[in-house]
Design an enzyme around this catalytic site. Structure first.
Site, PDB file in Angstrom:
ATOM      1  N   ARG A 115     -15.752  -7.771  -1.203  1.00  0.00           N
ATOM      2  CA  ARG A 115     -16.342  -7.230   0.297  1.00  0.00           C
ATOM      3  C   ARG A 115     -16.864  -8.718   1.436  1.00  0.00           C
ATOM      4  NH1 ARG A 115     -20.272  -1.585  -0.742  1.00  0.00           N
ATOM      5  NH2 ARG A 115     -20.703  -2.110   1.637  1.00  0.00           N
ATOM      6  N   PHE A 116     -16.446  -7.929   2.496  1.00  0.00           N
ATOM      7  CA  PHE A 116     -17.280  -9.756   3.301  1.00  0.00           C
ATOM      8  C   PHE A 116     -18.367  -9.498   4.228  1.00  0.00           C
ATOM      9  CE2 PHE A 116     -13.661  -6.823   5.853  1.00  0.00           C
ATOM     10  CZ  PHE A 116     -14.189  -6.636   6.222  1.00  0.00           C
ATOM     11  N   ASP A 143      -1.950   4.960  10.216  1.00  0.00           N
ATOM     12  CA  ASP A 143      -3.714   5.658  10.273  1.00  0.00           C
ATOM     13  C   ASP A 143      -5.157   4.736  10.397  1.00  0.00           C
ATOM     14  OD1 ASP A 143      -5.743   7.609   9.183  1.00  0.00           O
ATOM     15  OD2 ASP A 143      -5.839   6.917   7.485  1.00  0.00           O
ATOM     16  N   HIS A 147      -6.732   3.778  12.088  1.00  0.00           N
ATOM     17  CA  HIS A 147      -8.151   4.458  12.635  1.00  0.00           C
ATOM     18  C   HIS A 147      -9.357   3.173  12.893  1.00  0.00           C
ATOM     19  CE1 HIS A 147     -10.267   4.543   9.549  1.00  0.00           C
ATOM     20  NE2 HIS A 147      -9.581   5.684   8.853  1.00  0.00           N
ATOM     21  N   GLY A 148     -10.664   3.874  14.459  1.00  0.00           N
ATOM     22  CA  GLY A 148     -11.206   3.750  14.573  1.00  0.00           C
ATOM     23  C   GLY A 148     -12.417   2.782  13.429  1.00  0.00           C
ATOM     24  N   LYS A 149     -11.999   3.729  12.655  1.00  0.00           N
ATOM     25  CA  LYS A 149     -12.959   2.782  10.874  1.00  0.00           C
ATOM     26  C   LYS A 149     -12.356   1.996   9.891  1.00  0.00           C
ATOM     27  CE  LYS A 149     -15.977   5.437   9.644  1.00  0.00           C
ATOM     28  NZ  LYS A 149     -17.707   5.247  10.159  1.00  0.00           N
ATOM     29  N   ASN A 150     -11.295   1.389  10.358  1.00  0.00           N
ATOM     30  CA  ASN A 150     -10.737   0.592   9.528  1.00  0.00           C
ATOM     31  C   ASN A 150     -10.616  -0.470  10.773  1.00  0.00           C
ATOM     32  OD1 ASN A 150      -9.592   2.004   7.689  1.00  0.00           O
ATOM     33  ND2 ASN A 150      -7.680   2.461   8.127  1.00  0.00           N
ATOM     34  N   TYR A 205      -8.741  -4.838   6.907  1.00  0.00           N
ATOM     35  CA  TYR A 205      -8.211  -4.340   5.363  1.00  0.00           C
ATOM     36  C   TYR A 205      -7.881  -2.582   5.603  1.00  0.00           C
ATOM     37  CZ  TYR A 205     -12.664  -1.904   8.084  1.00  0.00           C
ATOM     38  OH  TYR A 205     -13.397  -1.552   9.190  1.00  0.00           O
ATOM     39  N   ASP A 206      -7.589  -1.803   4.735  1.00  0.00           N
ATOM     40  CA  ASP A 206      -6.608  -0.970   4.717  1.00  0.00           C
ATOM     41  C   ASP A 206      -5.947  -0.552   5.483  1.00  0.00           C
ATOM     42  OD1 ASP A 206      -8.958   0.201   3.118  1.00  0.00           O
ATOM     43  OD2 ASP A 206     -10.063   1.276   5.171  1.00  0.00           O
TER      44      ASP A 206
END
Length: 269
Positions: free
Chosen positions: A54-55, A138, A140-143, A159-160
């Site tokens: 986690r950054f 995929d 998206h905005g939360k990535n 990430y992701d």
């Protein structure tokens, strides 16, 4: 320390068994190509488990300090249900509703809120190109996340990142979470769409072609090293091969487009 890592085991759905190795390979490729990404590593228990450092956590002598972080939807003032640009899907009746998170609105938010808008615009542009090269529909905005400081925000590491086609899962959508220009599938992306994306980032078509050529070259060059690391860490030979083949084909296809991107006149956009 549990609070400093995100643990991502194999999903319960058998079709996604290769996901930890796939994501690890994509993250290693991004790092080797020079993109800022979260630290990741694979463990086997015996199934592969992906660990993401986690950054938004900072270890100090007295414990773990939380750093203020928001995702792209929060930056845009959107709910989690709006993380896709087409929030209601891509059916004929709703496909023209593009009220969700988009690269266009994220570039605008960076111009408004970023402490280093030119740096963050370029980083977001390179991130967007890379998602196309690995086939991450995929993304998206939360990535995307942003560090928050009293005077503004800064784009956080990536990430992701997953090569969706390499998962070979028919249930996963081939629609891009956020359009490149007006294209919502990789097959639809034209040189004009690439130039539009560049314009959103404040980059002329000739400079956009340069960014594409540079990143495609770095990704192609980094593929061998990333594959070797993924192999050593048990990413899975079939997974590594599937990701690599997709990336090679995507790089070849979009490298060809750069000449046409360069030829587009800014006043055509």
């Amino acid at each position: 320390k549990a609070s400093t890592v995100i643990v991502k085991p194999v999903p319960t759905r058998p079709a996604l068994a290769s996901l930890p190795g796939n994501e690890f390979m994509c993250m290693q490729l991004a790092r080797a190509a020079g993109l800022p990404v979260a630290d990741t590593w694979l463990e086997h228990v015996p199934e592969p488990v992906l660990f993401v450092k986690r950054f938004d956590r900072k270890e100090t002598r007295t414990g773990v300090e939380r750093l203020h972080l928001i995702d792209g939807c929060q930056l845009l003032g959107l709910s989690v249900g709006m993380k896709y640009e087409r929030p209601y899907g891509d059916g004929p009746d709703v496909r023209n509703i593009r009220d969700g998170a988009s690269l266009r609105t994220l570039f605008q938010a960076i111009n408004q809120y970023s402490l280093q808008p030119a740096v963050d615009r370029l980083a977001l542009l390179r991130w967007a190109i890379f998602q196309v090269l690995i086939g991450n529909t995929d993304a998206h905005g939360k990535n995307l996340s942003f560090f928050v400081q009293p005077s503004g925000v800064r784009l956080a590491p990536a990430y992701d990142m997953v090569c969706i086609p390499a998962l070979k899962d028919a249930q996963l959508s081939s629609t891009l979470a956020m359009a490149v220009g007006d294209a919502f599938t990789v097959a639809e992306i034209t040189p004009f769409d690439w130039a539009q994306l560049g314009q959103q980032a404040g980059v002329r078509p000739s400079a956009m072609a340069q960014q594409m050529t540079s990143l495609i070259g770095k990704v192609t060059e980094a593929l061998k090293a990333a594959s070797e690391v993924a192999q050593q860490r048990g990413g899975g030979q079939d997974t590594i091969y599937a990701v690599s083949q997709h990336v090679i084909e995507a790089c070849d296809r979009h490298r060809t487009a750069t000449t046409q991107v360069k030829a587009i006149k800014p006043d055509w956009l």
